[in-house]
Design a protein around this motif. Structure first.
Motif, PDB file in Angstrom:
ATOM      1  N   LEU A 479      26.977  -8.475 -26.905  1.00  0.00           N
ATOM      2  CA  LEU A 479      26.348  -9.913 -26.455  1.00  0.00           C
ATOM      3  C   LEU A 479      25.815  -9.607 -25.177  1.00  0.00           C
ATOM      4  CD1 LEU A 479      28.793 -12.450 -28.008  1.00  0.00           C
ATOM      5  CD2 LEU A 479      26.917 -11.530 -28.911  1.00  0.00           C
ATOM      6  N   VAL A 480      26.517  -8.979 -24.330  1.00  0.00           N
ATOM      7  CA  VAL A 480      25.682  -8.739 -22.886  1.00  0.00           C
ATOM      8  C   VAL A 480      24.661  -8.126 -23.171  1.00  0.00           C
ATOM      9  CG1 VAL A 480      26.230  -7.709 -20.546  1.00  0.00           C
ATOM     10  CG2 VAL A 480      28.024  -8.938 -21.682  1.00  0.00           C
ATOM     11  N   ASN A 481      24.552  -7.128 -23.986  1.00  0.00           N
ATOM     12  CA  ASN A 481      23.166  -6.065 -24.148  1.00  0.00           C
ATOM     13  C   ASN A 481      22.274  -6.899 -24.886  1.00  0.00           C
ATOM     14  OD1 ASN A 481      24.706  -4.152 -22.941  1.00  0.00           O
ATOM     15  ND2 ASN A 481      25.431  -2.954 -25.102  1.00  0.00           N
ATOM     16  N   GLU A 482      22.541  -7.923 -25.690  1.00  0.00           N
ATOM     17  CA  GLU A 482      21.586  -8.454 -26.451  1.00  0.00           C
ATOM     18  C   GLU A 482      21.093  -9.701 -25.476  1.00  0.00           C
ATOM     19  OE1 GLU A 482      21.341 -11.387 -30.490  1.00  0.00           O
ATOM     20  OE2 GLU A 482      23.084 -10.110 -30.049  1.00  0.00           O
ATOM     21  N   ILE A 483      21.747 -10.318 -24.485  1.00  0.00           N
ATOM     22  CA  ILE A 483      21.199 -11.171 -23.614  1.00  0.00           C
ATOM     23  C   ILE A 483      20.362 -10.399 -22.759  1.00  0.00           C
ATOM     24  CG2 ILE A 483      21.916 -12.713 -21.722  1.00  0.00           C
ATOM     25  CD1 ILE A 483      23.846 -13.800 -23.287  1.00  0.00           C
ATOM     26  N   ASP A 485      18.736  -7.488 -23.087  1.00  0.00           N
ATOM     27  CA  ASP A 485      17.473  -7.291 -23.850  1.00  0.00           C
ATOM     28  C   ASP A 485      16.638  -8.441 -23.895  1.00  0.00           C
ATOM     29  OD1 ASP A 485      18.699  -4.750 -24.067  1.00  0.00           O
ATOM     30  OD2 ASP A 485      19.294  -4.956 -26.115  1.00  0.00           O
ATOM     31  N   SER A 486      17.212  -9.393 -24.265  1.00  0.00           N
ATOM     32  CA  SER A 486      16.284 -10.619 -24.471  1.00  0.00           C
ATOM     33  C   SER A 486      15.355 -10.851 -23.037  1.00  0.00           C
ATOM     34  CB  SER A 486      17.055 -11.938 -24.943  1.00  0.00           C
ATOM     35  OG  SER A 486      16.333 -13.116 -24.848  1.00  0.00           O
ATOM     36  N   VAL A 487      16.251 -10.975 -22.110  1.00  0.00           N
ATOM     37  CA  VAL A 487      15.664 -11.207 -20.904  1.00  0.00           C
ATOM     38  C   VAL A 487      14.535 -10.082 -20.688  1.00  0.00           C
ATOM     39  CG1 VAL A 487      15.985 -11.370 -18.133  1.00  0.00           C
ATOM     40  CG2 VAL A 487      17.552 -12.268 -19.648  1.00  0.00           C
ATOM     41  N   THR A 488      14.937  -8.901 -20.761  1.00  0.00           N
ATOM     42  CA  THR A 488      13.955  -7.815 -20.314  1.00  0.00           C
ATOM     43  C   THR A 488      12.657  -7.903 -21.275  1.00  0.00           C
ATOM     44  OG1 THR A 488      15.765  -6.085 -19.913  1.00  0.00           O
ATOM     45  CG2 THR A 488      13.756  -5.312 -20.470  1.00  0.00           C
ATOM     46  N   LEU A 489      12.795  -8.147 -22.383  1.00  0.00           N
ATOM     47  CA  LEU A 489      11.644  -8.591 -23.287  1.00  0.00           C
ATOM     48  C   LEU A 489      10.816  -9.634 -22.781  1.00  0.00           C
ATOM     49  CD1 LEU A 489      13.013  -8.192 -26.911  1.00  0.00           C
ATOM     50  CD2 LEU A 489      11.404  -6.660 -25.718  1.00  0.00           C
ATOM     51  N   ASP A 490      11.328 -10.582 -22.174  1.00  0.00           N
ATOM     52  CA  ASP A 490      10.776 -11.695 -21.585  1.00  0.00           C
ATOM     53  C   ASP A 490       9.739 -11.283 -20.353  1.00  0.00           C
ATOM     54  OD1 ASP A 490      11.581 -13.492 -23.665  1.00  0.00           O
ATOM     55  OD2 ASP A 490      13.430 -14.152 -22.381  1.00  0.00           O
ATOM     56  N   VAL A 491      10.572 -10.510 -19.524  1.00  0.00           N
ATOM     57  CA  VAL A 491      10.067 -10.158 -18.384  1.00  0.00           C
ATOM     58  C   VAL A 491       8.784  -8.846 -18.943  1.00  0.00           C
ATOM     59  CG1 VAL A 491      10.252  -8.823 -16.371  1.00  0.00           C
ATOM     60  CG2 VAL A 491      11.964 -10.376 -16.974  1.00  0.00           C
ATOM     61  N   LYS A 492       8.855  -8.179 -19.681  1.00  0.00           N
ATOM     62  CA  LYS A 492       7.892  -7.111 -20.224  1.00  0.00           C
ATOM     63  C   LYS A 492       6.918  -8.123 -20.479  1.00  0.00           C
ATOM     64  CE  LYS A 492      10.938  -3.514 -21.495  1.00  0.00           C
ATOM     65  NZ  LYS A 492      11.407  -2.507 -22.640  1.00  0.00           N
ATOM     66  N   GLN A 536      22.782 -16.383 -14.080  1.00  0.00           N
ATOM     67  CA  GLN A 536      23.937 -16.504 -12.933  1.00  0.00           C
ATOM     68  C   GLN A 536      24.297 -17.988 -13.369  1.00  0.00           C
ATOM     69  OE1 GLN A 536      22.594 -17.005  -8.815  1.00  0.00           O
ATOM     70  NE2 GLN A 536      24.431 -16.122  -8.207  1.00  0.00           N
ATOM     71  N   GLU A 537      23.432 -19.016 -13.591  1.00  0.00           N
ATOM     72  CA  GLU A 537      24.046 -20.264 -14.065  1.00  0.00           C
ATOM     73  C   GLU A 537      24.818 -20.218 -15.350  1.00  0.00           C
ATOM     74  OE1 GLU A 537      23.539 -23.376 -12.322  1.00  0.00           O
ATOM     75  OE2 GLU A 537      23.248 -21.971 -10.702  1.00  0.00           O
ATOM     76  N   ILE A 538      24.672 -19.753 -16.379  1.00  0.00           N
ATOM     77  CA  ILE A 538      25.115 -19.751 -17.594  1.00  0.00           C
ATOM     78  C   ILE A 538      26.419 -18.796 -17.760  1.00  0.00           C
ATOM     79  CG2 ILE A 538      23.176 -20.876 -18.656  1.00  0.00           C
ATOM     80  CD1 ILE A 538      22.466 -18.326 -19.870  1.00  0.00           C
ATOM     81  N   LEU A 539      26.254 -17.642 -17.329  1.00  0.00           N
ATOM     82  CA  LEU A 539      27.369 -16.579 -17.464  1.00  0.00           C
ATOM     83  C   LEU A 539      28.388 -16.383 -16.522  1.00  0.00           C
ATOM     84  CD1 LEU A 539      25.066 -13.490 -18.630  1.00  0.00           C
ATOM     85  CD2 LEU A 539      26.299 -15.117 -20.030  1.00  0.00           C
ATOM     86  N   ALA A 540      29.604 -16.379 -17.054  1.00  0.00           N
ATOM     87  CA  ALA A 540      30.711 -15.945 -15.875  1.00  0.00           C
ATOM     88  C   ALA A 540      30.408 -14.874 -15.114  1.00  0.00           C
ATOM     89  CB  ALA A 540      32.039 -15.713 -16.847  1.00  0.00           C
ATOM     90  N   PHE A 544      27.690 -11.893 -15.718  1.00  0.00           N
ATOM     91  CA  PHE A 544      26.471 -11.783 -14.935  1.00  0.00           C
ATOM     92  C   PHE A 544      26.145 -10.528 -14.299  1.00  0.00           C
ATOM     93  CE2 PHE A 544      24.215 -12.397 -11.144  1.00  0.00           C
ATOM     94  CZ  PHE A 544      22.886 -12.615 -11.591  1.00  0.00           C
ATOM     95  N   ASN A 545      27.406 -10.106 -13.715  1.00  0.00           N
ATOM     96  CA  ASN A 545      27.116  -8.646 -13.135  1.00  0.00           C
ATOM     97  C   ASN A 545      26.841  -7.563 -13.903  1.00  0.00           C
ATOM     98  OD1 ASN A 545      27.702  -9.616 -10.324  1.00  0.00           O
ATOM     99  ND2 ASN A 545      29.990  -9.495 -10.609  1.00  0.00           N
ATOM    100  N   GLN A 546      27.416  -7.689 -15.147  1.00  0.00           N
ATOM    101  CA  GLN A 546      27.112  -6.603 -16.120  1.00  0.00           C
ATOM    102  C   GLN A 546      25.603  -6.769 -16.650  1.00  0.00           C
ATOM    103  OE1 GLN A 546      30.051  -6.187 -19.564  1.00  0.00           O
ATOM    104  NE2 GLN A 546      31.396  -6.882 -18.287  1.00  0.00           N
ATOM    105  N   ALA A 547      25.180  -7.992 -17.009  1.00  0.00           N
ATOM    106  CA  ALA A 547      23.961  -8.294 -17.405  1.00  0.00           C
ATOM    107  C   ALA A 547      22.828  -8.045 -16.522  1.00  0.00           C
ATOM    108  CB  ALA A 547      23.794  -9.665 -17.667  1.00  0.00           C
ATOM    109  N   TRP A 548      22.974  -8.291 -15.105  1.00  0.00           N
ATOM    110  CA  TRP A 548      21.939  -7.934 -14.222  1.00  0.00           C
ATOM    111  C   TRP A 548      21.660  -6.449 -14.050  1.00  0.00           C
ATOM    112  CZ3 TRP A 548      22.466  -5.191  -9.801  1.00  0.00           C
ATOM    113  CH2 TRP A 548      23.618  -5.312  -8.955  1.00  0.00           C
TER     114      TRP A 548
END
Length: 660
Positions: A479-483, A485-492, A536-540, A544-548
């Motif tokens: 799920l962390v990887n999916e989130i 990847d989703s943010v990365t796609l939005d930025v790309k 940062q607002e929605i993840l523990a 969040f540290n893993q996600a960023w």
């Protein structure tokens, strides 16, 4: 030789004549010993009869002390003769001892009951305040008769305990004074909680459990203060007045529980309530009233085979229903408030599920047999896996933009449950279960004492939750990887103008007053900043540290492959890329780490190659193309992550090199 032979023959003949005279002596000796034993037997019978006459005389003279002394002499004689082969004599002694025991017990019991009435025992209702008003004479007489009763005990080998149920074999019969102290309480218990009394209700087991606990609180200390010193003065080192008194009252509750269970075994609601109250009673006994763990209580009833199977099935049924209620609640995914849990973004359903597991742990933690506890542990592990599957189903049912769906809250729930299970796995309770589980797995069930188990546990690694945690953490990583990847796609998606900008025709750094972020990169950087803030607002915090970090690694690779390796850069473009990376990209991540540059090694090293002095860049390119000791060459200019082929491509993307 013939002379010597005749001499020897004469000697032997004389000796044989002498031996013939003593042939009958052995038979006479055996007869004498038999007569002596018979005489001793008769003396012993006479001794016992004399003791009986002396006891009768003492009783007639009302000399209680002499009576007890003579009884003890008779009891000691019975104990000493227990191993003898004279079975009829042993039976005679036992019968005589039991006769006098029953006779003296009846005599002193009557007097003891009179003393207890004078003491206003038991201390119930209006008698609760009279303990400090007892007459000194009554107290003295109480101690004297208690002393007699303690000495009136039958030897263990001659006692004939009567047990009405195999379950009650664990309840060692109390000593006489404790038995007499319990008797009026037993009568009250039977009066109130049997038959057609209004207080005898199957749906109110807490009434009799509470009554027993109340009696223990009101009387146990008084028994300890007034009976234990008497036993100590008699040298009865294994006698514990308070424990015996508590055990006698607990037996009342156990007998009642045992009689109630068959009637409500098929009524789930009544059965569940009875189990709750029985476990609460046991917990109060052990934790508050300090009833020794070696003494039997209500759990021994609940762990009978048929009852235990029903109990564990009920636990599973109610736990499953509770999970359904937790996940279907309107506030299931709301974040709990509190400074200690804010960083973890704990959801209501995560806390409720862990509370459910902890409640089950509390309910079975007092079970004495490891096998029973392991069965409850298996139930808990099954519930954890069921919980994971339910969360996975919710993810599939509610799939949309990961950041605006329930995915982040489900992810926070997974992480919090996992982190708590990791902590639980290192507690003594679950470490012991892990040890027992390993022993069962290899077919060597542990019979060691608790101390031995604790010593062995120190050498064990792992946790009972290892398999469950592996599945939870794998789903968490996905799920962390999916989130990410989703943010990365939005930025790309916002980066296309930036990727296709005119990097080869940008103004030189000398031709502008000051550099600023590339206008084509503003949408990308704005999107990145907004998404990081949302994460940062929605993840523990740990998630969040893993996600960023995942996001940073993907962006680093993306900027290298889609910007630095596919575009031509003049000096202005190279300077602009350096400015965008070091003054815009890295500061965005600098909000969350002190070393953001460590997470963008590829694009950072690419900007180094693009901004090198022309002469140094040409020499480096020549060295790389000539296959010289490239590792040292790259390290000398600060390149540690880029490969030789990528470094050559980036150097050739410089317009000042490609144009030559």
């Amino acid at each position: 030789m013939l002379e010597k032979c005749r001499s020897l023959q004469e000697t032997l003949t004389e000796q044989l004549k002498e031996n013939c005279k003593i042939d009958g002596i052995q038979a006479n000796v055996d007869k004498v010993e038999e007569l002596e034993q018979a005489l001793s037997y008769l003396y012993l019978v006479k001794f016992v009869k004399d003791l009986c006459r002396e006891i009768e005389a003492s009783l007639s003279a009302k000399d209680d002390e002499s009576t007890i002394t003579l009884y003890n002499k008779l009891s000691k004689t019975a104990s000493q003769l227990q191993p003898t082969a004279c079975h009829h004599l042993v039976i005679y002694l036992h019968d005589t001892l039991h006769y006098w025991h029953n006779h003296l017990k009846d005599k002193f019991s009557i007097e003891y009951n009179d003393i207890l009435k004078a003491l206003k025992w038991p201390f119930c209702g209006n008698n609760l305040t009279v303990t400090s008003l007892h007459s000194p004479d009554v107290i003295v007489r109480f101690k004297v008769v208690t002393t007699y009763l303690l000495q009136l005990q039958l030897p263990e080998e001659t006692a004939k305990p009567t047990v009405t149920s195999s379950l009650l074999t664990d309840f060692i019969p109390p000593s006489l004074p404790i038995l007499l102290l319990i008797r009026p309480l037993r009568r009250r218990f039977i009066y109130h909680f049997t038959g057609s009394k209004q207080t005898n209700r199957p749906d109110k087991p807490e009434w009799y459990f509470t009554q027993v606990l109340t009696w223990i609180r009101d009387h146990a200390e008084w028994v300890r203060n007034n009976v234990q010193p008497i036993a100590d003065s008699l040298g009865l080192c294994h006698f514990h007045a308070k424990v015996e008194f508590m055990r006698g009252l607990v037996q009342l509750a156990v007998e009642k529980l045992q009689s109630e269970l068959p009637n409500i075994l098929y009524d789930d609601a009544l059965f569940a309530h009875l189990v709750d109250e029985a476990l609460g009673f046991e917990r109060e006994l052990r934790d508050t009233l300090l009833y020794p763990s070696s003494q039997p209580a209500t759990v021994s009833v609940l762990t009978q085979a048929q009852i235990f199977v029903k109990w564990i099935n009920m636990e599973k049924k109610y736990a499953t229903e509770k999970m359904d209620a937790i996940l279907s609640s309107d506030t299931a995914w709301q974040k709990l408030l509190g400074p200690d849990i804010d960083d973890m973004k704990v959801t209501e359903c995560a806390e409720a599920f862990l509370t459910l597991l902890m409640t089950i742990t509390d309910r079975y933690s007092h079970l004495p047999q490891p096998g029973h506890r392991l069965q409850f542990l298996e139930l808990q592990l099954e519930l954890v896996d069921d919980w994971r599957v339910r969360l996975l189903q919710l993810l599939h049912e509610n799939y949309e933009d990961p950041l605006t769906s329930t995915m982040p809250r489900i992810l926070n729930t997974l992480h919090y449950v996992s982190s708590v299970l990791v902590e639980w796995g290192s507690t003594v309770h679950f470490l012991q279960l892990y040890y027992f589980k390993k022993q069962c797995d290899v077919g060597k069930f542990a019979h060691e004492t608790l101390a031995d188990i604790s010593d062995s546990i120190a050498d064990e690694e792992g946790s009972v939750f290892c398999e469950a945690l592996a599945l939870l953490q794998r789903l968490e990583r996905e799920l962390v990887n999916e989130i990410s990847d989703s943010v990365t796609l939005d930025v790309k998606a916002k980066s296309r103008p930036y990727r296709t900008d005119r990097w080869f025709a940008m103004q030189s750094e000398k031709d502008v007053v000051s550099l600023s972020v590339t206008s084509s990169g503003c949408p990308m950087f704005h999107e990145l900043a907004a998404r990081l803030h949302t994460l940062q607002e929605i993840l523990a915090l740990p998630l969040f540290n893993q996600a960023w970090k995942n996001l940073a690694a993907q962006l680093d690779q993306y900027l290298l492959e889609e910007v630095a390796m596919v575009n031509q850069f003049n000096s202005g473009g190279a300077a602009q890329l350096h400015y965008d990376v070091f003054r815009n990209l890295l500061p965005l991540f600098g909000l969350y780490t002190n070393t953001p540059d460590a997470h963008f090694p590829l694009i950072r090293e690419a900007t180094i190659l693009l901004n090198m002095a022309l002469g140094s860049a040409m020499l480096l390119l020549q060295a790389l193309e000539n296959n010289e000791d490239v590792t040292e060459v790259l390290v000398d200019v600060g390149i540690y992550k880029l490969t030789v082929d990528i470094a050559i491509v980036i150097l050739k993307n410089r317009t000042d090199i490609s144009s030559q």
